[in-house]
Design a protein around this motif. Structure first.
Motif, short mmCIF file in Angstrom:
data_model
loop_
_atom_site.label_atom_id
_atom_site.label_comp_id
_atom_site.label_asym_id
_atom_site.label_seq_id
_atom_site.Cartn_x
_atom_site.Cartn_y
_atom_site.Cartn_z
N THR A 289 2.87 5.80 6.47
CA THR A 289 2.73 6.18 7.92
C THR A 289 3.89 6.34 8.44
OG1 THR A 289 0.46 5.25 7.98
CG2 THR A 289 1.58 5.62 10.00
N LEU A 290 4.80 5.38 8.23
CA LEU A 290 6.29 5.48 8.57
C LEU A 290 6.95 6.57 8.23
CD1 LEU A 290 8.20 4.14 10.86
CD2 LEU A 290 8.92 2.61 8.81
N ALA A 291 6.82 6.80 6.96
CA ALA A 291 7.48 8.21 6.59
C ALA A 291 6.91 9.25 7.06
CB ALA A 291 7.18 8.15 4.89
N GLY A 292 5.59 9.37 7.44
CA GLY A 292 5.08 10.64 7.96
C GLY A 292 5.68 10.65 9.62
N ALA A 293 5.93 9.61 10.09
CA ALA A 293 6.44 9.74 11.27
C ALA A 293 8.13 9.96 11.40
CB ALA A 293 6.39 7.89 12.10
N PHE A 294 8.66 9.67 10.31
CA PHE A 294 10.03 10.28 10.28
C PHE A 294 10.19 11.94 10.15
CE2 PHE A 294 11.58 5.96 8.15
CZ PHE A 294 11.82 5.41 9.25
N ARG A 295 9.16 12.22 9.24
CA ARG A 295 8.94 13.48 9.10
C ARG A 295 8.63 14.43 10.23
NH1 ARG A 295 6.58 11.99 4.19
NH2 ARG A 295 4.67 12.19 4.93
N SER A 296 7.38 13.81 11.09
CA SER A 296 7.05 14.63 11.95
C SER A 296 7.62 14.57 13.45
CB SER A 296 5.50 14.19 12.21
OG SER A 296 5.28 12.83 12.37
N SER A 297 8.02 13.32 13.57
CA SER A 297 8.55 12.85 14.97
C SER A 297 9.90 12.69 15.26
CB SER A 297 7.89 11.35 15.35
OG SER A 297 6.58 11.48 15.49
N VAL A 298 10.81 12.67 14.23
CA VAL A 298 12.32 12.67 14.42
C VAL A 298 12.82 14.01 14.09
CG1 VAL A 298 14.35 11.52 13.90
CG2 VAL A 298 12.08 10.00 13.79
N PRO A 299 13.37 14.78 15.17
CA PRO A 299 14.02 15.89 14.97
C PRO A 299 15.21 15.87 14.00
CG PRO A 299 13.78 15.36 17.24
CD PRO A 299 13.39 14.02 16.85
N ASN A 300 15.40 16.95 13.24
CA ASN A 300 16.34 17.11 12.14
C ASN A 300 15.96 16.39 10.99
OD1 ASN A 300 17.66 18.74 13.84
ND2 ASN A 300 18.90 17.14 14.90
N VAL A 301 14.89 15.80 10.90
CA VAL A 301 14.55 15.01 9.35
C VAL A 301 13.83 16.09 8.76
CG1 VAL A 301 13.19 13.33 8.36
CG2 VAL A 301 14.38 12.71 10.23
N GLU A 302 14.46 16.45 7.61
CA GLU A 302 13.81 17.62 6.92
C GLU A 302 12.63 17.18 5.65
OE1 GLU A 302 17.33 19.38 5.22
OE2 GLU A 302 17.95 20.52 6.97
N THR A 303 13.14 15.92 5.20
CA THR A 303 12.08 15.34 4.26
C THR A 303 12.39 13.70 4.48
OG1 THR A 303 13.56 15.43 2.51
CG2 THR A 303 12.39 17.55 2.55
N PHE A 316 13.21 4.11 1.39
CA PHE A 316 12.81 5.53 1.94
C PHE A 316 14.18 6.50 1.69
CE2 PHE A 316 10.41 2.92 4.64
CZ PHE A 316 9.35 3.47 4.78
N THR A 317 13.93 7.68 1.08
CA THR A 317 14.93 8.55 1.10
C THR A 317 14.80 9.57 2.03
OG1 THR A 317 14.10 9.76 -0.62
CG2 THR A 317 15.92 8.10 -1.22
N LEU A 318 15.57 9.95 3.01
CA LEU A 318 15.47 10.86 3.91
C LEU A 318 16.53 12.03 3.61
CD1 LEU A 318 14.24 8.48 5.32
CD2 LEU A 318 14.56 9.66 7.51
N ARG A 319 16.24 13.37 3.87
CA ARG A 319 17.18 14.42 3.99
C ARG A 319 17.49 14.69 5.57
NH1 ARG A 319 21.55 15.94 1.21
NH2 ARG A 319 21.89 18.06 1.35
#
Length: 358
Positions: A289-303, A316-319
């Motif tokens: 759920t947190l990975a989805g929150a990073f993707r959908s809610s935090v601007p400029n998170v591409e993946t 987690f790994t984030l782009r």
């Protein structure tokens, strides 16, 4: 309990409830708003969700007048407002659907929403600070290790002259890291002196070189370089070094200011991989759920992808397009905390971040 005691207790409870109601109203503003979205037959559910999203955004926009800062430029106020609206879901604590209808290919929803105005105002101040930071290059000037010992005093004077000129051009020059986003300007001062005879007169030709490298501190990568060389005739090498240093600074500072601005802009906008560890999560489902929150809610998170989950530690790994510091500021903002809870920033080292679920 005596009657008087019961009356006093009842009165105290009524006052407590009244105070709670006042605090609630102070933190949330009730707004009626409408959202619309186009729909195709058979896809009404998708259109309804888009219309609800539009209605929540419109509710936040209706209450966003208080975030305008008279001391901020019109452009920056617009940037702040746009950033607030892009995070609108985090400022609506609850809503009630008052009506909905389909007409002429549009799905329309009217809601009554509670907008968390205080949260919005707090985040606007953070966003305003980040916008200002992104627009102004921050630089630390350092004397490069290859500068000879006998030239270091003059190199420090060159750094001071250069700092004054860069500040006047609008850059921010600091002595030590303040935001974790600063670029380094490494300065080396070199002198080569050669005896010469001109028209029968013995003299010294002094070649003074000022070498500057713009460096990303996190990995030591050189982003841009500049070398300025001048020749000064004279037997006094110290005087020649002083004169040549001033000429080099005068010739190179404008070019350096432009190069620093370009490098800063690229650093602010470049995408990078962040390695984020979150401690204190109690299940893999919560980590997903947190990975989805990073993707959908935090601007400029591409993946954003969950790599592993073991004993409450999720990796987690984030782009992410931006500085690591900006990502930690995002998850510390109220819009994110309102929806997903509190996360303390335990450490940030280069692109490696550790958070702890509170």
């Amino acid at each position: 309990m005596p009657q008087n005691g019961r009356n006093i207790l009842l009165l105290a409870l009524m006052l407590l409830l009244a105070c709670a109601s006042i605090v609630s109203r102070a933190h949330a503003e009730e707004v009626t708003s409408t959202g619309i979205a186009p729909y195709d037959p058979g896809r009404e559910a998708v259109a309804r969700e888009k219309a609800l999203h539009d209605a929540r955004r419109n509710a936040v926009e209706a209450t966003s007048g208080g975030i305008i800062d008279a001391s901020t430029t019109v452009r920056n106020n617009m940037l702040v407002s746009d950033n607030i609206l892009s995070r609108a879901a985090g400022y609506v604590s609850e809503y009630t659907v008052l009506s909905e209808r389909k007409s002429n290919g549009l799905y329309e929803v009217t809601i009554r929403a509670n907008v968390l105005v205080d949260s919005m105002r707090d985040d606007a101040n953070t966003i305003r600070r980040l916008v200002a930071l992104q627009q102004t290059p921050h630089v630390i000037i350092k004397i490069a290790s290859e500068t000879p010992a006998e030239n270091r005093t003059q190199a420090r004077r060159a750094a001071s002259l250069l700092a004054d000129k860069l500040k006047k051009s609008g850059l921010t020059v600091v002595d030590k890291p303040l935001t974790g986003t600063e670029l380094e300007l490494n300065l080396a001062l070199e002198q080569a002196s050669t005896p010469a005879t001109v028209l029968g007169v013995q003299m010294m030709v002094n070649e003074i070189s000022l070498v500057t490298d713009i460096v990303r501190p996190s990995d030591g990568r050189t982003l841009a370089s500049s070398t300025e060389t001048v020749k000064v005739n004279g037997l006094n090498k110290l005087q020649a070094l002083e004169k040549g240093t001033k000429e080099c600074v005068q010739k190179t500072w404008k070019r350096l200011a432009r190069a620093l601005s370009r490098s800063w802009e690229e650093e602010m906008e470049s995408a990078r991989t962040l390695y984020v560890t979150v401690l204190g999560l109690d299940s893999k489902a919560n980590a997903e759920t947190l990975a989805g929150a990073f993707r959908s809610s935090v601007p400029n998170v591409e993946t954003a992808a969950l790599q592993s989950m073991q004993e409450g530690e999720a990796r987690f790994t984030l782009r992410y397009k931006g500085q690591p510091r900006f990502f930690t500021d995002e998850i510390s903002m109220r819009y994110f905390r309102n929806r997903y809870g509190e996360f303390a920033v335990t450490s940030v080292r280069d692109n490696v971040i550790t958070l702890t679920r509170q």
